[in-house]
Write a protein that holds these residues in place. Structure first.
Motif, PDB file in Angstrom:
ATOM      1  N   ARG A   2       0.831  -1.176  -0.066  1.00  0.00           N
ATOM      2  CA  ARG A   2      -0.096  -0.048   0.015  1.00  0.00           C
ATOM      3  C   ARG A   2       0.892   1.762  -0.008  1.00  0.00           C
ATOM      4  N   GLU A   3       0.607   1.923  -0.635  1.00  0.00           N
ATOM      5  CA  GLU A   3       1.419   4.107  -0.449  1.00  0.00           C
ATOM      6  C   GLU A   3       1.174   3.803   1.369  1.00  0.00           C
ATOM      7  N   PRO A   4       2.805   4.409   1.043  1.00  0.00           N
ATOM      8  CA  PRO A   4       3.001   4.436   2.657  1.00  0.00           C
ATOM      9  C   PRO A   4       2.366   5.844   3.674  1.00  0.00           C
ATOM     10  N   ALA A  25       3.256  -4.990   8.674  1.00  0.00           N
ATOM     11  CA  ALA A  25       3.533  -3.566   8.516  1.00  0.00           C
ATOM     12  C   ALA A  25       3.913  -2.630   6.980  1.00  0.00           C
ATOM     13  N   LEU A  26       4.779  -3.659   6.121  1.00  0.00           N
ATOM     14  CA  LEU A  26       5.508  -2.876   4.581  1.00  0.00           C
ATOM     15  C   LEU A  26       4.168  -3.037   4.043  1.00  0.00           C
ATOM     16  N   ASP A  27       3.378  -4.146   4.353  1.00  0.00           N
ATOM     17  CA  ASP A  27       2.390  -4.782   2.972  1.00  0.00           C
ATOM     18  C   ASP A  27       1.084  -3.646   3.369  1.00  0.00           C
ATOM     19  N   LEU A  28       0.922  -3.170   4.576  1.00  0.00           N
ATOM     20  CA  LEU A  28      -0.135  -2.077   5.019  1.00  0.00           C
ATOM     21  C   LEU A  28       0.507  -0.487   5.144  1.00  0.00           C
ATOM     22  N   GLU A 256      -7.019  -2.087  11.492  1.00  0.00           N
ATOM     23  CA  GLU A 256      -8.393  -0.759  12.152  1.00  0.00           C
ATOM     24  C   GLU A 256      -7.430   0.593  12.028  1.00  0.00           C
ATOM     25  N   LEU A 257      -6.431   0.561  12.651  1.00  0.00           N
ATOM     26  CA  LEU A 257      -5.919   1.983  12.897  1.00  0.00           C
ATOM     27  C   LEU A 257      -6.084   2.439  11.782  1.00  0.00           C
ATOM     28  N   ILE A 258      -5.221   1.901  10.211  1.00  0.00           N
ATOM     29  CA  ILE A 258      -4.752   2.206   9.642  1.00  0.00           C
ATOM     30  C   ILE A 258      -6.265   3.186   8.817  1.00  0.00           C
ATOM     31  N   ASP A 259      -7.774   1.967   9.456  1.00  0.00           N
ATOM     32  CA  ASP A 259      -8.909   2.615   8.450  1.00  0.00           C
ATOM     33  C   ASP A 259      -9.368   3.288   9.555  1.00  0.00           C
TER      34      ASP A 259
END
Length: 286
Positions: A2-4, A25-28, A256-259
């Motif tokens: 995903r875009e950082p 983490a990198l994938d997210l 969940e936190l990214i969302d």
């Protein structure tokens, strides 16, 4: 991948240092990790280098110095020579230069009176500033669990940190919150130079999150956030920070936190909450 998004930092305080957690983490899109010289019984840096391997160059890496091994436990020191040795060992153990090194909880070793405390803190800060000049780290900062002892010491005579890390969130307490904001103002730091930590008061499973509904601090949205999402998003304004470090090996929790970042905190209600905390503290002091 995903875009950082720089607003979330993966904290490794309670991490089991598994490669899968880092790849997730990198994938997210989480590309900043935070560790410390004393984590994992003073083996965090060597363990991270071993586990991460080829992943490590993909991360921006921050760490901390200030705690040292002593007779089977950890002791705190601001002695310049010990800080310097720790940073040199950090570089060796990581196999790379850390992007950022924090002076770890300097309030733990400040002497009295204030003039002596300012001198002790100044020499420690100067040691980290010199380390930047000599290429031992990319930048330096201060990470403080209790900023209150520092507010009377931060003046133009001290080297200015590039980053300040402080507690953030609904459970930090008004005195800590206001001391953090005082330091930000004294050092004239922009929000992206201020990092938050412990947004859930140290434990996302604490029963308090079943009694307190932080969703009242989120502006109206098409869908409702979870209580933890709302608490996390509100933490970005208590105090105002550009990033928050969260400690988890669970990719579902990270997702969940990214969302949660799509929600907007309600600044008016948070100001009211701050005023309530201030009034409550005043009553307790009477």
């Amino acid at each position: 991948m995903r875009e950082p998004d720089p607003r979330i930092v993966l904290g490794l305080h309670r991490s089991r240092y598994k490669r899968r957690a880092l790849t997730s983490a990198l994938d997210l899109g989480i590309t900043t990790i935070d560790t410390s010289f004393n984590y994992r019984g003073f083996t965090a840096h060597a363990t991270l280098a071993d586990v991460a391997g080829d992943l490590l160059p993909h991360f921006t890496l921050s760490t901390k110095v200030g705690f040292f091994p002593a007779a089977g436990q950890a002791e705190h020191s601001l002695h310049p020579a010990r800080l310097r040795v720790a940073m040199e060992q950090t570089n060796r153990d990581l196999g790379r230069v850390p992007d950022l090194v924090f002076l770890h909880n300097p309030e733990r070793s400040l002497p009295s009176p204030a003039a002596e405390a300012r001198d002790t803190l100044g020499r420690a800060c100067a040691t980290l500033a010199t380390a930047v000049e000599e290429g031992l780290c990319g930048a330096w900062g201060i990470s403080t669990w209790d900023p209150r002892p520092l507010t009377g010491l931060a003046d133009a005579t001290l080297p200015r940190p590039a980053v300040l890390m402080v507690r953030a969130g609904l459970l930090g307490g008004i005195s800590v919150l206001e001391a953090s904001e005082a330091l930000v103002a004294q050092w004239d730091l922009a929000p992206d130079q201020v990092w938050g930590m412990s947004p859930f008061g140290g434990d996302a499973a604490d029963p308090v999150w079943g009694r307190l509904d932080p969703r009242v601090f989120i502006e109206d949205a098409d869908d409702a956030p979870s209580a933890l999402q709302a608490a996390f998003r509100a933490a970005f304004l208590l105090p105002e920070v550009g990033r928050i470090a969260v400690g988890t090996d669970n990719p579902t929790h990270l997702q969940e936190l990214i969302d949660a970042l799509r929600y907007e905190p309600d600044s008016d209600r948070l100001r009211t909450y701050r005023q309530m905390l201030r009034e409550r503290a005043g009553r307790q002091a009477d």
